[in-house]
Write an enzyme that holds these catalytic residues in place. Structure first.
Site, PDB file in Angstrom:
ATOM      1  N   PHE A 279     -20.910  12.434 -25.794  1.00 53.89           N
ATOM      2  CA  PHE A 279     -20.555  11.729 -26.720  1.00 53.89           C
ATOM      3  C   PHE A 279     -20.094  10.265 -26.423  1.00 53.89           C
ATOM      4  O   PHE A 279     -20.040   9.183 -27.079  1.00 53.89           O
ATOM      5  CB  PHE A 279     -19.198  12.192 -27.481  1.00 53.89           C
ATOM      6  CG  PHE A 279     -18.177  12.275 -26.497  1.00 53.89           C
ATOM      7  CD1 PHE A 279     -17.807  13.463 -26.175  1.00 53.89           C
ATOM      8  CD2 PHE A 279     -17.190  11.275 -26.619  1.00 53.89           C
ATOM      9  CE1 PHE A 279     -16.920  13.669 -25.170  1.00 53.89           C
ATOM     10  CE2 PHE A 279     -15.877  11.246 -25.687  1.00 53.89           C
ATOM     11  CZ  PHE A 279     -15.808  12.383 -25.114  1.00 53.89           C
TER      12      PHE A 279
ATOM     13  N   PHE B 164      -8.897  19.621 -24.600  1.00 56.27           N
ATOM     14  CA  PHE B 164      -9.305  18.014 -24.819  1.00 56.27           C
ATOM     15  C   PHE B 164     -10.507  18.033 -24.105  1.00 56.27           C
ATOM     16  O   PHE B 164     -10.624  18.679 -22.885  1.00 56.27           O
ATOM     17  CB  PHE B 164      -8.139  17.242 -24.390  1.00 56.27           C
ATOM     18  CG  PHE B 164      -8.391  15.853 -24.532  1.00 56.27           C
ATOM     19  CD1 PHE B 164      -8.558  15.359 -25.794  1.00 56.27           C
ATOM     20  CD2 PHE B 164      -8.686  15.115 -23.278  1.00 56.27           C
ATOM     21  CE1 PHE B 164      -8.814  14.054 -26.069  1.00 56.27           C
ATOM     22  CE2 PHE B 164      -9.113  13.807 -23.735  1.00 56.27           C
ATOM     23  CZ  PHE B 164      -8.990  13.072 -24.881  1.00 56.27           C
ATOM     24  N   THR B 165     -11.308  17.022 -24.280  1.00 56.20           N
ATOM     25  CA  THR B 165     -12.790  16.931 -23.940  1.00 56.20           C
ATOM     26  C   THR B 165     -12.626  16.860 -22.259  1.00 56.20           C
ATOM     27  O   THR B 165     -13.329  17.664 -21.376  1.00 56.20           O
ATOM     28  CB  THR B 165     -13.338  15.510 -24.317  1.00 56.20           C
ATOM     29  OG1 THR B 165     -12.410  14.740 -24.075  1.00 56.20           O
ATOM     30  CG2 THR B 165     -13.661  15.711 -25.678  1.00 56.20           C
TER      31      THR B 165
ATOM     32  N   ARG C  34     -15.510  12.944 -33.755  1.00 53.60           N
ATOM     33  CA  ARG C  34     -14.920  14.331 -33.191  1.00 53.60           C
ATOM     34  C   ARG C  34     -15.353  15.553 -33.782  1.00 53.60           C
ATOM     35  O   ARG C  34     -14.825  16.171 -34.790  1.00 53.60           O
ATOM     36  CB  ARG C  34     -13.247  14.262 -33.002  1.00 53.60           C
ATOM     37  CG  ARG C  34     -12.743  13.557 -32.601  1.00 53.60           C
ATOM     38  CD  ARG C  34     -12.449  13.753 -30.943  1.00 53.60           C
ATOM     39  NE  ARG C  34     -13.538  13.204 -30.100  1.00 53.60           N
ATOM     40  CZ  ARG C  34     -13.448  12.890 -28.712  1.00 53.60           C
ATOM     41  NH1 ARG C  34     -12.135  12.807 -28.177  1.00 53.60           N
ATOM     42  NH2 ARG C  34     -14.480  12.789 -28.292  1.00 53.60           N
TER      43      ARG C  34
ATOM     44  N   ASP D 226       0.874  19.046 -20.888  1.00 57.80           N
ATOM     45  CA  ASP D 226       0.183  17.950 -20.959  1.00 57.80           C
ATOM     46  C   ASP D 226       0.947  16.917 -22.236  1.00 57.80           C
ATOM     47  O   ASP D 226       1.031  17.115 -23.291  1.00 57.80           O
ATOM     48  CB  ASP D 226      -1.350  17.926 -21.482  1.00 57.80           C
ATOM     49  CG  ASP D 226      -2.043  16.630 -21.906  1.00 57.80           C
ATOM     50  OD1 ASP D 226      -1.541  15.447 -21.816  1.00 57.80           O
ATOM     51  OD2 ASP D 226      -3.256  16.662 -22.142  1.00 57.80           O
TER      52      ASP D 226
ATOM     53  N   LYS E 213      -1.701   6.495 -22.912  1.00 56.94           N
ATOM     54  CA  LYS E 213      -1.073   6.822 -24.154  1.00 56.94           C
ATOM     55  C   LYS E 213       0.430   6.623 -24.110  1.00 56.94           C
ATOM     56  O   LYS E 213       0.848   6.009 -24.748  1.00 56.94           O
ATOM     57  CB  LYS E 213      -1.520   8.461 -24.523  1.00 56.94           C
ATOM     58  CG  LYS E 213      -2.845   8.640 -25.023  1.00 56.94           C
ATOM     59  CD  LYS E 213      -3.965   8.326 -24.142  1.00 56.94           C
ATOM     60  CE  LYS E 213      -5.262   8.723 -24.434  1.00 56.94           C
ATOM     61  NZ  LYS E 213      -5.832  10.247 -24.357  1.00 56.94           N
TER      62      LYS E 213
ATOM     63  N   TYR F  37       0.959  -1.165   0.125  1.00 55.40           N
ATOM     64  CA  TYR F  37       0.016  -0.111  -0.043  1.00 55.40           C
ATOM     65  C   TYR F  37       0.874   1.256  -0.169  1.00 55.40           C
ATOM     66  O   TYR F  37       0.659   2.270  -0.688  1.00 55.40           O
ATOM     67  CB  TYR F  37      -0.906  -0.142   1.274  1.00 55.40           C
ATOM     68  CG  TYR F  37      -2.168   1.075   1.205  1.00 55.40           C
ATOM     69  CD1 TYR F  37      -3.347   0.830   0.534  1.00 55.40           C
ATOM     70  CD2 TYR F  37      -1.622   2.328   1.837  1.00 55.40           C
ATOM     71  CE1 TYR F  37      -4.438   1.728   0.642  1.00 55.40           C
ATOM     72  CE2 TYR F  37      -2.673   3.326   1.661  1.00 55.40           C
ATOM     73  CZ  TYR F  37      -4.139   2.942   1.154  1.00 55.40           C
ATOM     74  OH  TYR F  37      -4.964   3.952   1.145  1.00 55.40           O
TER      75      TYR F  37
HETATM   76  C1  LIG Z   1      -6.349  10.801 -23.407  1.00 58.10           C
HETATM   77  C2  LIG Z   1      -5.856  12.235 -23.137  1.00 58.10           C
HETATM   78  C3  LIG Z   1      -6.166  12.928 -21.881  1.00 58.10           C
HETATM   79  C4  LIG Z   1      -7.039  12.061 -20.781  1.00 58.10           C
HETATM   80  O1  LIG Z   1      -6.234  10.916 -20.364  1.00 58.10           O
HETATM   81  P1  LIG Z   1      -7.349   9.738 -19.692  1.00 58.10           P
HETATM   82  O2  LIG Z   1      -6.192   8.605 -19.266  1.00 58.10           O
HETATM   83  O3  LIG Z   1      -8.061   8.964 -20.865  1.00 58.10           O
HETATM   84  O4  LIG Z   1      -8.299  10.212 -18.807  1.00 58.10           O
HETATM   85  C5  LIG Z   1      -5.720  14.097 -21.643  1.00 58.10           C
HETATM   86  N1  LIG Z   1      -4.869  14.798 -22.603  1.00 58.10           N
HETATM   87  C6  LIG Z   1      -4.732  14.263 -23.742  1.00 58.10           C
HETATM   88  C7  LIG Z   1      -4.017  14.962 -24.768  1.00 58.10           C
HETATM   89  C8  LIG Z   1      -5.061  12.896 -23.925  1.00 58.10           C
HETATM   90  O5  LIG Z   1      -4.858  12.514 -25.296  1.00 58.10           O
END
Ligand SMILES: *Cc1c(COP(=O)(O)O)cnc(C)c1O
Length: 484
Positions: free
Chosen positions: A457, A134-135, A391, A225, A268, A82
């Site tokens: 979506f 980003f969404t 998109r 990011d 990613k 943990y």
């Molecule tokens: C996918 C993504 C996110 C969010 O990440 P999750 O692991 O899906 O929550 C944030 N920024 C970018 C550029 C992304 O492609």
């Protein structure tokens, strides 16, 4: 192309897999009648399809990149605890080595990192400028009471372009915004590497340096990011003269050194799961730290399994391997250039996340309110079993008055999870897209039958505005006989 590209006798450019396949997963290709039934059951939303009904899953690269043998091996030696897990120490070392940051906070995925950053720094009425939203980022900024202002350049949304860095931030717009809004209203500037929603388009180091200069002049933080930074690095190395001879590791460090806070989705960047926030600044770290045990999990696992933590550590180191980096952009370019040569509307130049069909150009007979990108996604699934992602306007939620907000671009994204598809599969997708293009006038619009208020979506359900899916199926049978 890089010097390391393999040349064919014919002179044709063919992307080559710099890995071999040692574990495989069976795929299903259903007959078109069953695909039509499956998309009906899914409310014409590709997010709601079952994977067993999908032939090529090009929905996203999120959590679907192929892992390496080294990553899987590392998962076997994970240290379950943990608190104080060795796995976490190994991850922290990898982060420090690759990003150059001492302080690391794990979070269960990218959006969880966004949640923590937004809650820590945004006050009601604040403005967060970014090169593109980003969404999940936008939703978290708004949840914290802030507003997103996008400062993309005028060529960012051009469909046909030869601009090398469509993901750049417009520096004049940034300076204007700082002047009009006031620097106190801007908790941070967010730069997204490999801008997801405009097709995985990169920004340049030169642009990031210019953003840094404005930030420094006004005492504003920069949040970077790096979820899609690998492909952004690919384009920096290929297109920015200063970096042509620099290693991916040097390029990544250059970018990270220009930011105050760095975060990522490990789904990613490292072909694993999880996410995290990294910084060199102890004060900033402390502002965010206590939210990790509250929302994610203890500081040494952050809601992520230790196995995934191990694979993240290895995946981060592999994220600076040129053969890992170049795989997706080179396969994407192959598809984009082939479609473009046939006059099929697709975003150029090819980006780093996937091929993006321009649904407005594909379906000029539909308006934004017919959801052309959603309709094209459904149509492509019906004729091929290829699952892409809408998109466009469906990905925009309604405004406060309940009106649809037409998206600036209507795209069907065909993501290329790293090292997952072979060239023959890519050629199959190309063939079915070409067939769809020839039969595009058969495709009609969609309308909502069930519509969530936020991020509609994901789970919203739709129905075709006419019997166009049946007509598409009939034409497919006419042209392909009993082919799958
Ligand atoms: C996918 C993504 C996110 C969010 O990440 P999750 O692991 O899906 O929550 C944030 N920024 C970018 C550029 C992304 O492609």
């Amino acid at each position: 192309m890089s010097n390391e590209t393999i040349k064919m006798t014919s002179g044709e450019y063919v992307p080559i897999e710099m890995h071999k396949v040692r574990v495989v997963q069976k795929l299903n290709l259903l007959p078109i009648e069953k695909r039509l039934k499956a998309i009906e059951d899914a409310g014409y939303n590709t997010f709601l399809l079952q994977n067993r009904d999908v032939f090529m899953d090009m929905l996203t690269d999120s959590g679907t990149n192929a892992m390496s043998d080294q990553q899987i091996a590392a998962m076997m030696v994970a240290d379950d605890a943990y608190a104080g897990s060795e796995s976490f120490n190994r991850l922290q070392e990898a982060v420090e080595e690759i990003l150059g940051t001492q302080y690391f906070l794990p979070a269960h995925q990218g959006r969880a990192a966004e949640h923590i950053i937004s809650q820590a720094f945004i006050k009601k009425g604040d403005i967060v400028p970014m090169n593109f939203h980003f969404t999940t980022t936008k939703a978290h900024v708004e949840l914290a009471g802030g507003k997103v202002v996008e400062l993309f350049t005028n060529d960012a949304l051009e469909i046909k372009s030869d601009k090398p860095f469509k993901g750049n931030m417009d520096i004049d717009k940034l300076k204007d915004l700082v002047k009009t809004a006031g620097k106190d209203k801007i908790p941070y500037i967010r730069m997204e590497a490999g801008t997801n929603l405009i097709g995985g388009q990169p920004f340049s180091v030169e642009n990031m340096r210019a953003v840094r200069k404005v930030a420094d002049e006004n005492g504003i933080l920069i949040v970077l990011d790096i979820s899609l930074v690998c492909e952004n690095m690919y384009f920096i190395k290929m297109r920015e003269p200063e970096f042509m001879d620099k290693s991916p590791a040097e390029i990544l460090r250059t970018l990270c050194d220009l930011a105050d806070i760095i975060y990522f989705s490990a789904r990613k960047i490292s072909c694993s799961r999880g996410g995290g926030i990294a910084t060199k600044n102890h004060e900033l770290y402390l502002k965010m730290r206590d939210m990790v045990p509250l929302f994610e999990g203890f500081l040494t696992y952050g809601g992520i399994s230790v196995r995934e933590i191990e694979s993240m550590a290895v995946g981060l180191r592999e994220a600076i391997d040129w053969n890992v980096i170049r795989h997706s952009p080179e396969f994407i370019k192959y598809l984009v250039d082939s479609l473009d040569a046939k006059g099929i509307p697709v975003i150029t130049p090819a980006g780093g996340l996937g091929a993006h069909l321009d649904a407005r150009g594909f379906l000029p007979h539909l308006t934004s309110f017919d959801y052309p990108a959603g309709a094209l996604a459904a149509a492509l699934y019906i004729v091929s079993g290829v699952r892409g992602m809408e998109r466009g306007t469906i990905s925009m939620d309604r405004d406060e008055k309940g009106n649809d907000v037409p998206s600036e671009v209507e795209l069907l994204r065909l993501a290329f999870p790293r090292r997952v598809f072979t060239l023959s599969q890519v050629k199959y997708a190309e063939d079915r897209i070409e067939w769809l293009w020839k039969n595009r006038e058969l495709i009609g619009g969609l309308k909502f039958t069930e519509e969530p208020k936020v991020l509609r979506f994901f789970v919203g359900r739709l129905a075709p505005a006419s019997d166009w899916p049946q007509k598409l199926q009939a034409k497919f049978r006419e042209d392909f006989g009993d082919s799958l």
